[in-house]
Design a protein around this motif. Structure first.
Motif, short mmCIF file in Angstrom:
data_model
loop_
_atom_site.label_atom_id
_atom_site.label_comp_id
_atom_site.label_asym_id
_atom_site.label_seq_id
_atom_site.Cartn_x
_atom_site.Cartn_y
_atom_site.Cartn_z
N LEU A 1 27.66 40.01 56.05
CA LEU A 1 27.37 38.86 55.20
C LEU A 1 26.58 39.28 53.96
O LEU A 1 26.84 38.79 52.85
N GLN A 2 25.64 40.17 54.13
CA GLN A 2 24.86 40.65 52.98
C GLN A 2 25.75 41.39 51.99
O GLN A 2 25.59 41.25 50.77
N ALA A 3 26.69 42.17 52.52
CA ALA A 3 27.62 42.88 51.63
C ALA A 3 28.56 41.91 50.94
O ALA A 3 28.87 42.08 49.75
N PHE A 4 29.01 40.90 51.64
CA PHE A 4 29.87 39.89 51.03
C PHE A 4 29.12 39.16 49.91
O PHE A 4 29.69 38.85 48.86
N GLU A 5 27.85 38.86 50.17
CA GLU A 5 27.03 38.22 49.14
C GLU A 5 26.93 39.11 47.90
O GLU A 5 27.12 38.64 46.77
N LYS A 6 26.66 40.37 48.13
CA LYS A 6 26.46 41.31 47.02
C LYS A 6 27.73 41.45 46.19
O LYS A 6 27.67 41.63 44.96
N THR A 7 28.87 41.30 46.84
CA THR A 7 30.13 41.50 46.12
C THR A 7 30.66 40.23 45.47
O THR A 7 31.70 40.25 44.81
N GLY A 8 29.95 39.09 45.67
CA GLY A 8 30.29 37.92 44.90
C GLY A 8 30.67 36.66 45.66
O GLY A 8 31.01 35.64 45.03
N PHE B 1 34.44 47.89 57.97
CA PHE B 1 33.43 47.35 57.06
C PHE B 1 33.82 47.54 55.60
O PHE B 1 33.77 46.59 54.81
N THR B 2 34.19 48.74 55.23
CA THR B 2 34.49 49.02 53.81
C THR B 2 35.65 48.19 53.32
O THR B 2 35.60 47.59 52.24
N LEU B 3 36.73 48.13 54.11
CA LEU B 3 37.89 47.33 53.71
C LEU B 3 37.54 45.85 53.68
O LEU B 3 37.96 45.11 52.77
N ALA B 4 36.75 45.39 54.63
CA ALA B 4 36.35 43.98 54.66
C ALA B 4 35.62 43.60 53.37
O ALA B 4 35.87 42.54 52.79
N PRO C 1 43.45 44.04 49.67
CA PRO C 1 42.60 43.18 48.85
C PRO C 1 43.37 42.36 47.82
O PRO C 1 42.99 41.21 47.52
N ALA C 2 44.46 42.92 47.30
CA ALA C 2 45.26 42.19 46.31
C ALA C 2 45.87 40.93 46.90
O ALA C 2 46.06 39.93 46.21
N CYS C 3 46.19 40.94 48.21
CA CYS C 3 46.71 39.74 48.87
C CYS C 3 45.66 38.64 48.88
O CYS C 3 45.98 37.47 48.67
N CYS C 4 44.41 39.03 49.14
CA CYS C 4 43.33 38.04 49.15
C CYS C 4 43.16 37.42 47.78
O CYS C 4 42.96 36.20 47.65
N ALA C 5 43.23 38.25 46.75
CA ALA C 5 43.09 37.73 45.38
C ALA C 5 44.24 36.78 45.06
O ALA C 5 44.04 35.71 44.47
N MET C 6 45.46 37.13 45.43
CA MET C 6 46.61 36.27 45.17
C MET C 6 46.48 34.95 45.90
O MET C 6 46.81 33.87 45.36
N THR C 7 45.97 34.99 47.13
CA THR C 7 45.79 33.76 47.90
C THR C 7 44.81 32.82 47.21
O THR C 7 45.04 31.60 47.14
#
Length: 276
Positions: free
Chosen positions: A171-178, A129-132, A95-101
């Motif tokens: 998609l619903q989980a991605f929405e919920k997480t921001g 799912f959880t990591l995604a 996840p830290a790689c995604c944030a840096m990107t």
């Protein structure tokens, strides 16, 4: 040149206004200038289109983050329009790689970008799912620090996992997480698109130009779609014209292709005399 904040505000408003809008995908500065001149309101990069121009396959393994961002920067600098970027899988499972990107993308003037849940591993193509969800959460947290609209992509249908329920769950989980925008490329029908749009509360992006059914902007808008992209299909259309011309010369020894080519004068009219 409009400021990054102004571009972000324009891009945000496009997602807030009624109806759908089209965000085409240039693959370099020249195609960005032409699409800008044609009157489109925002642009998005295409990793596939860029890959074809440098003789690579479209994958995070073949396209390092530095190359993707350098190409995106050339597009940002070629237009006054808001530009979002195809940021592949965030260039790392962590996840830290995604944030840096996201942080690096914002630094070069991008006002948006997409991160997908595809792993790049053919034997295990989709992140757990959880990591995604954790990856999108980290990217969204970073995006909130910048004038940046984050698009979260659920890639099931591009990788042979024809599971609409799991796609919607993601998609619903991605929405919920921001995530600001949700995107599931390759949905098989207008009914599936309509179901996705009615299952989430964020704007939905749909890609056209893939093999399969073709829907109009009006049909997609009525189904609830907010943003319509074309992925690498404009780049592939250009390559199609190139191949037809090359095959004509090779096989027939004729040059009739030139009558359909853009004139040098028109092409030059879209390009500045000097660097900005």
């Amino acid at each position: 040149m409009a400021s990054q904040t102004k571009k972000y505000q324009v891009f945000r408003e496009l997602h807030n206004r009624p109806g759908a809008f089209v965000v085409p995908n240039p693959w370099d500065a020249g195609s960005a200038r032409i699409l800008t001149a044609l009157g489109f309101e925002a642009l998005a990069t295409t990793s596939a289109g860029f890959a074809f121009t440098i003789g690579r396959r479209d994958s995070a393994a073949a396209l390092p983050r530095e190359a993707i961002l350098l190409n995106a920067r050339s597009i940002v600098e070629a237009t006054n329009l808001p530009v979002s970027a195809d940021l592949e899988d965030g260039f790392g499972a962590d996840p830290a790689c995604c944030a840096m990107t996201v942080s690096l993308a914002s630094e070069i003037g991008l006002v948006g970008g997409s991160i997908e849940d595809a792993t790049g591993n053919p034997t295990d193509p989709i992140f757990d799912f959880t990591l995604a969800v954790e990856r999108i959460a980290a990217a969204a947290e970073e995006a909130r620090k910048h004038p940046f609209i984050l698009t979260a992509r659920a890639e099931n249908f591009l990788h042979g996992r024809f599971d609409l329920d799991d796609t919607i769950r993601r998609l619903q989980a991605f929405e919920k997480t921001g995530a600001d925008v949700l995107y599931a490329p390759g949905l098989p029908s207008l009914d599936a698109i309509r179901t996705v749009c009615s299952s989430v509360n964020r704007p939905v992006n749909v890609v056209m130009g893939l093999v399969g059914q073709v829907f109009t902007v009006r049909e997609l808008s009525e189904a609830g779609v907010k943003r319509i992209s074309v992925g690498g299909s404009f780049a592939r259309a250009a390559l199609g014209g190139f191949m037809r011309a090359a095959r004509e010369v090779r096989d027939s020894g004729t040059f009739t292709y030139a009558k359909d080519a853009m004139s040098a004068r028109e092409a030059e009219s879209y390009m500045p005399d000097t660097e900005r």
